[in-house]
Design an enzyme around this catalytic site. Structure first.
Site, PDB file in Angstrom:
ATOM      1  N   CYS A   1       0.920  -1.235  -0.033  1.00 11.17           N
ATOM      2  CA  CYS A   1       0.077   0.128   0.015  1.00 11.17           C
ATOM      3  C   CYS A   1       1.118   1.299   0.082  1.00 11.17           C
ATOM      4  CB  CYS A   1      -0.771  -0.173   1.376  1.00 11.17           C
ATOM      5  SG  CYS A   1      -2.086   1.432   1.364  1.00 11.17           S
TER       6      CYS A   1
ATOM      7  N   HIS B   1      -9.135  -4.097  -1.497  1.00 13.64           N
ATOM      8  CA  HIS B   1      -8.104  -2.936  -0.536  1.00 13.64           C
ATOM      9  C   HIS B   1      -8.591  -1.603  -0.779  1.00 13.64           C
ATOM     10  CE1 HIS B   1      -3.845  -2.169   0.055  1.00 13.64           C
ATOM     11  NE2 HIS B   1      -4.447  -1.060  -0.307  1.00 13.64           N
ATOM     12  N   GLU B   2      -8.973  -1.272  -1.635  1.00 14.14           N
ATOM     13  CA  GLU B   2      -9.162   0.238  -1.929  1.00 14.14           C
ATOM     14  C   GLU B   2     -10.441   0.472  -1.018  1.00 14.14           C
ATOM     15  OE1 GLU B   2      -7.004   2.184  -2.924  1.00 14.14           O
ATOM     16  OE2 GLU B   2      -5.885   0.539  -3.873  1.00 14.14           O
TER      17      GLU B   2
ATOM     18  N   HIS C   1     -10.063   1.365   2.545  1.00 13.51           N
ATOM     19  CA  HIS C   1      -9.702   2.917   2.703  1.00 13.51           C
ATOM     20  C   HIS C   1     -10.755   3.841   2.700  1.00 13.51           C
ATOM     21  CE1 HIS C   1      -5.235   2.377   2.456  1.00 13.51           C
ATOM     22  NE2 HIS C   1      -5.543   1.924   1.090  1.00 13.51           N
TER      23      HIS C   1
HETATM   24 NI    NI Z   1      -3.558   0.936   0.024  1.00 11.43          NI
END
Ligand code: NI
Length: 181
Positions: free
Chosen positions: A104, A146-147, A150
């Site tokens: 990341c 993953h995004e 966030h």
């Molecule tokens: Ni990331």
């Protein structure tokens, strides 16, 4: 080539903006939001990322970019034209998961082995505010998850099963070069 400004500093783990729930973008998009999305589509390439979420540049908004292609940081990523995912809703996901190595831009220097659903079904708006409902699979599904994390205040380190599944990025690349990962 489209003009774009220099990428702002990527927010680093510990920054409170990475722990917030991002707010939905109002539709129709403002000119400012349109501009931001087009900038993000360029920045993710500049940063050698395969994905980028707005909180990583300090904006707590539900905007993420998926930009999968082979690059220095992810040599085995499949090639796909970068696209924006706005106000994503996770509709469904597979019961089955796969472990895979992730890094990341907000957590430099390390990689972690992260279990992710094999596929996810997602409803979202694209950069033209058109609605889509699609199933992402494989590495694209991994980038999405993953995004998306966030946008809900999580990092991939929150998803590893054991701290022993976190390794140095230098070691990761050494192993990768030898075909051991
Ligand atoms: Ni990331």
């Amino acid at each position: 080539m489209t003009q774009h400004s220099t990428m702002p500093a990527i927010r680093q783990l510990g920054d409170p903006v990475l722990r917030q729930q991002a707010t939905a973008v109002s539709s129709p998009f403002t000119a400012e939001t349109q501009h931001l999305i087009s900038q993000m589509l360029h920045w993710v390439i500049d940063a050698n990322g395969v994905g980028l979420a707005a909180p990583q540049i300090g904006l707590s908004q539900q905007i993420l970019i998926i930009a999968s292609r082979p690059n220095a940081r992810y040599p085995h990523a499949p090639l796909r034209k970068p696209f924006a995912v706005i106000n994503p809703q996770l509709i469904a996901q597979s019961d089955t998961q796969q472990q895979g190595w992730e890094g990341c831009l907000s957590v430099p220097g390390v990689r972690g082995l992260v279990p992710r659903a094999d596929w996810v079904e997602v409803r979202y708006l694209d950069e033209d505010a058109q609605a889509h409902q699609v199933r992402f699979e494989g590495f694209i599904a991994r980038i999405f998850q993953h995004e998306y994390d966030h946008l809900i205040g999580l990092s991939y380190l929150d998803r590893v099963k054991s701290t022993q599944d976190i390794i140095s990025e230098t070691y990761y690349f050494q192993q990768l070069k030898q075909g051991l990962l």
